[in-house]
Motif scaffolding. Sequence first.
Motif, short mmCIF file in Angstrom:
data_model
loop_
_atom_site.label_atom_id
_atom_site.label_comp_id
_atom_site.label_asym_id
_atom_site.label_seq_id
_atom_site.Cartn_x
_atom_site.Cartn_y
_atom_site.Cartn_z
N GLN A 34 7.24 10.53 -4.11
CA GLN A 34 7.23 9.80 -2.85
C GLN A 34 7.03 10.76 -1.66
O GLN A 34 6.30 10.45 -0.72
N GLN A 35 7.68 11.93 -1.71
CA GLN A 35 7.52 12.90 -0.63
C GLN A 35 6.09 13.46 -0.59
O GLN A 35 5.51 13.62 0.48
N MET A 36 5.54 13.73 -1.77
CA MET A 36 4.17 14.22 -1.82
C MET A 36 3.19 13.18 -1.28
O MET A 36 2.27 13.50 -0.52
N GLN A 37 3.39 11.93 -1.67
CA GLN A 37 2.50 10.87 -1.20
C GLN A 37 2.63 10.66 0.31
O GLN A 37 1.62 10.49 1.02
N ALA A 38 3.85 10.70 0.80
CA ALA A 38 4.06 10.50 2.24
C ALA A 38 3.39 11.61 3.05
O ALA A 38 2.76 11.36 4.09
N PHE A 39 3.49 12.86 2.58
CA PHE A 39 2.86 13.97 3.29
C PHE A 39 1.34 13.83 3.24
O PHE A 39 0.65 14.05 4.25
N THR A 40 0.82 13.46 2.08
CA THR A 40 -0.63 13.26 1.95
C THR A 40 -1.12 12.22 2.94
O THR A 40 -2.12 12.42 3.64
N ASN A 41 -0.43 11.10 3.02
CA ASN A 41 -0.83 10.04 3.96
C ASN A 41 -0.80 10.55 5.40
O ASN A 41 -1.66 10.21 6.21
N GLY A 69 -2.48 6.83 -0.65
CA GLY A 69 -2.09 5.67 -1.43
C GLY A 69 -1.88 5.88 -2.90
O GLY A 69 -1.28 5.04 -3.57
N ARG A 70 -2.36 7.02 -3.48
CA ARG A 70 -2.20 7.17 -4.93
C ARG A 70 -2.40 8.62 -5.36
O ARG A 70 -2.98 9.44 -4.63
N GLU A 71 -1.92 8.90 -6.58
CA GLU A 71 -2.09 10.21 -7.19
C GLU A 71 -3.33 10.16 -8.10
O GLU A 71 -3.60 9.15 -8.74
#
Length: 290
Positions: A34-41, A69-71
């Motif tokens: 979730q942290q990785m996705q939030a930073f990416t966004n 939105g996705r890995e």
Amino acid sequence: MRMRPFQQVDVFTATPYLGNPLAVVLDGSGLSTQQMQAFTNWTNLSEATFLLPPEHPEADYKVRIFCPGRELPFAGHPTLGSCHAWLGAGGRPQGEHIVQECGAGLVRIRRDAASGKLAFAAPPLRKSGPLPEAEVELIARGLGLARTDIVAHAWCDNGPNWRGVMLRSSEQVLALRPDAAVLAGLDVGVVGPRGKVGVAGPRAAGDDCAFEVRAFFPGNNGMAEDPVTGSLNAALAQWLVGAGLAPERYVASQGTALGRAGRVHVERAPDGTTWIGGHSVTCIAGEVRL
């Protein structure tokens, strides 16, 4: 949260700001998905990667690749950009090739000491063969083309679910204005001959590129376009070279329509491996709070 080493790398170019940017967190340990996705966004880039200690004994490092939105199990420009950042931070491979561990498995990367280019061994296609005719007709309509303008087509799925179509000329490729409503839900890669096959005579003489490539995919505000796409070019190369539509060594241009000048170097080795390479350059280096 703590400060972690960070780079923003421009990939498939030796000139800053003319390729495809990538955010690289060089220490992703302890971060949740979730942290990785939030930073990416938050970065508002097409991809961000997070480097981790390898789990496979043959790997030099592990990477997790995210887009908004996705890995992703694999992507091309994040592979080269992450490797560039890893080497720049002092990474040393165990063997002749750098070995990256990612969702698609182990990916070999070779380094040309003379030119500085990195190249990854293209992963096998998960799906190949011609597209269903109904999809080809839909793609033609969504690109504003006649069906006869698409001279060849194929599945180009090596993780990202690309659909590849080939047009008659680079001029057609650069003139495309995709209709997001028609193409909703499709990832479309378009390739057209440059140089000798192109319509414009002056461009044919001495052109350094064999093909002009564009990549369209659904985005937050309709149809988005990727500046330079390693995974698509890898899949296109496997299709085009395998079908006799391209030579075993060529350079593709991508990003022209967006004011970029991406250059993707393609080579099929005698053992059948398709290598996809290019230059990378670090544009930002520092720390990020995560």
